[in-house]
Scaffold this active site. Structure first.
Site, PDB file in Angstrom:
ATOM      1  N   ASN A  31       3.149 -10.710   3.572  1.00  0.00           N
ATOM      2  CA  ASN A  31       2.173  -9.614   2.523  1.00  0.00           C
ATOM      3  C   ASN A  31       2.603  -8.177   2.233  1.00  0.00           C
ATOM      4  OD1 ASN A  31      -0.375  -8.852   0.843  1.00  0.00           O
ATOM      5  ND2 ASN A  31      -0.599  -8.065   2.990  1.00  0.00           N
TER       6      ASN A  31
ATOM      7  N   HIS B 135       2.205  -4.878   1.195  1.00  0.00           N
ATOM      8  CA  HIS B 135       0.840  -3.443   1.423  1.00  0.00           C
ATOM      9  C   HIS B 135       1.727  -2.451   1.073  1.00  0.00           C
ATOM     10  CE1 HIS B 135      -2.815  -2.388   3.326  1.00  0.00           C
ATOM     11  NE2 HIS B 135      -1.792  -0.841   3.502  1.00  0.00           N
TER      12      HIS B 135
HETATM   13  C1  GAR Z   1      -0.219  -3.808  -5.031  1.00  0.00           C
HETATM   14  O1  GAR Z   1      -0.164  -2.572  -5.082  1.00  0.00           O
HETATM   15  C2  GAR Z   1       0.353  -4.327  -3.155  1.00  0.00           C
HETATM   16  O2  GAR Z   1       1.183  -4.035  -3.018  1.00  0.00           O
HETATM   17  C3  GAR Z   1      -1.683  -4.252  -2.857  1.00  0.00           C
HETATM   18  O3  GAR Z   1      -2.304  -4.506  -4.296  1.00  0.00           O
HETATM   19  C4  GAR Z   1      -1.186  -4.472  -5.411  1.00  0.00           C
HETATM   20  C5  GAR Z   1      -1.653  -5.442  -6.468  1.00  0.00           C
HETATM   21  O4  GAR Z   1      -0.685  -5.065  -7.500  1.00  0.00           O
HETATM   22  N1  GAR Z   1      -1.962  -5.143  -2.340  1.00  0.00           N
HETATM   23  C6  GAR Z   1      -2.517  -4.615  -1.283  1.00  0.00           C
HETATM   24  O5  GAR Z   1      -3.650  -3.844  -1.029  1.00  0.00           O
HETATM   25  C7  GAR Z   1      -3.421  -5.756  -0.029  1.00  0.00           C
HETATM   26  N2  GAR Z   1      -4.139  -5.317   0.601  1.00  0.00           N
HETATM   27  P1  GAR Z   1      -0.634  -5.872  -8.791  1.00  0.00           P
HETATM   28  O6  GAR Z   1      -1.689  -7.646  -8.603  1.00  0.00           O
HETATM   29  O7  GAR Z   1       0.312  -5.847  -9.913  1.00  0.00           O
HETATM   30  O8  GAR Z   1       0.866  -6.712  -8.041  1.00  0.00           O
END
Ligand code: GAR
Length: 211
Positions: free
Chosen positions: A108, A110
């Protein structure tokens, strides 16, 4: 060839960065991109790229349980026989059974320097805490949310006039560098999850590029 399944929720900008990096590698196959949301922007992009896509929406109204959903998701993923399952902005909490099925293969990203700021609204959490550096973490997934062994992190400064949006954009541009790099290391087997549940390295990684 390393077979990779990517799980997304919406926008999918990390998935795009991964898919782009994978397209430059002869030994990687993005076998499928799976979203748990209908009409996900990222899924439409993946489909347009000619990638295999799947949409698997949790049917709460139909009485589907969390366990049933996670089993359906695992069945869907396993049809592609992936070596790695990369969560890229996948915003569903996965059950312990699901996570354990993919031990050592489930990764993952984060948007914080874990173990700081697990959960949601990480950029606002960072601003509220008054930290002067922030960033993102790529980690193996274990049942405890956002607590898995960290493979690599990237650091960004927090500026005095940052908003959560501005800070989040700064972190996101680092995510797009960090996650593809970690994917390359995973494919090269430069990193692995050892028997003790710690991250093992078979070579010295040039991590300073992210500090
Ligand atoms: C990203 O910033 C990722 O790190 C975060 O959601 C966003 C998705 O953006 N993930 C989390 O918060 C996981 N708990 P994306 O769909 O443009 O990759």
């Amino acid at each position: 060839v390393t077979r990779i399944v990517i799980l997304i929720s919406g926008r999918g900008s990390n998935m795009k960065a991964l898919a782009h990096a994978a397209s430059q590698m002869s030994n990687v196959n993005i076998s499928a991109v799976i979203s748990h949301r209908a009409n996900s922007e990222g899924l439409a992009w993946a489909r347009a790229q000619g990638l295999q896509t799947e949409q698997l929406v949790y049917d709460a109204a139909g009485g589907q349980t969390r366990a049933q959903y996670d089993q359906a998701l695992a069945d869907c993923i396993d049809r592609y026989q992936p070596d790695l399952v990369l969560l890229a902005g996948f915003m569903r909490i996965l059950s312990d059974v699901f996570v354990q099925h993919y031990t050592g293969r489930l990764i993952n990203i984060h948007p914080s320097l874990l173990p700081l700021f697990p959960g949601l609204h990480t950029h606002q959490q960072a601003l509220d805490a008054g930290v002067r550096v922030h960033g993102c973490s790529v980690h193996y997934v274990i049942p405890a949310l956002d607590q898995g062994p960290i493979i690599a992190q990237a650091v960004v400064p927090v500026m005095a006039d940052d908003t959560a949006q501005i800070l989040g954009d700064r972190v996101l541009s680092m995510e797009h560098k960090l996650y593809p790099q970690v994917m390359r290391w995973l494919v090269q087997k430069a990193v692995f999850l050892d028997e003790q549940g710690k991250v093992g390295f078979t070579q010295k990684l040039p991590l300073q590029q992210f500090y």
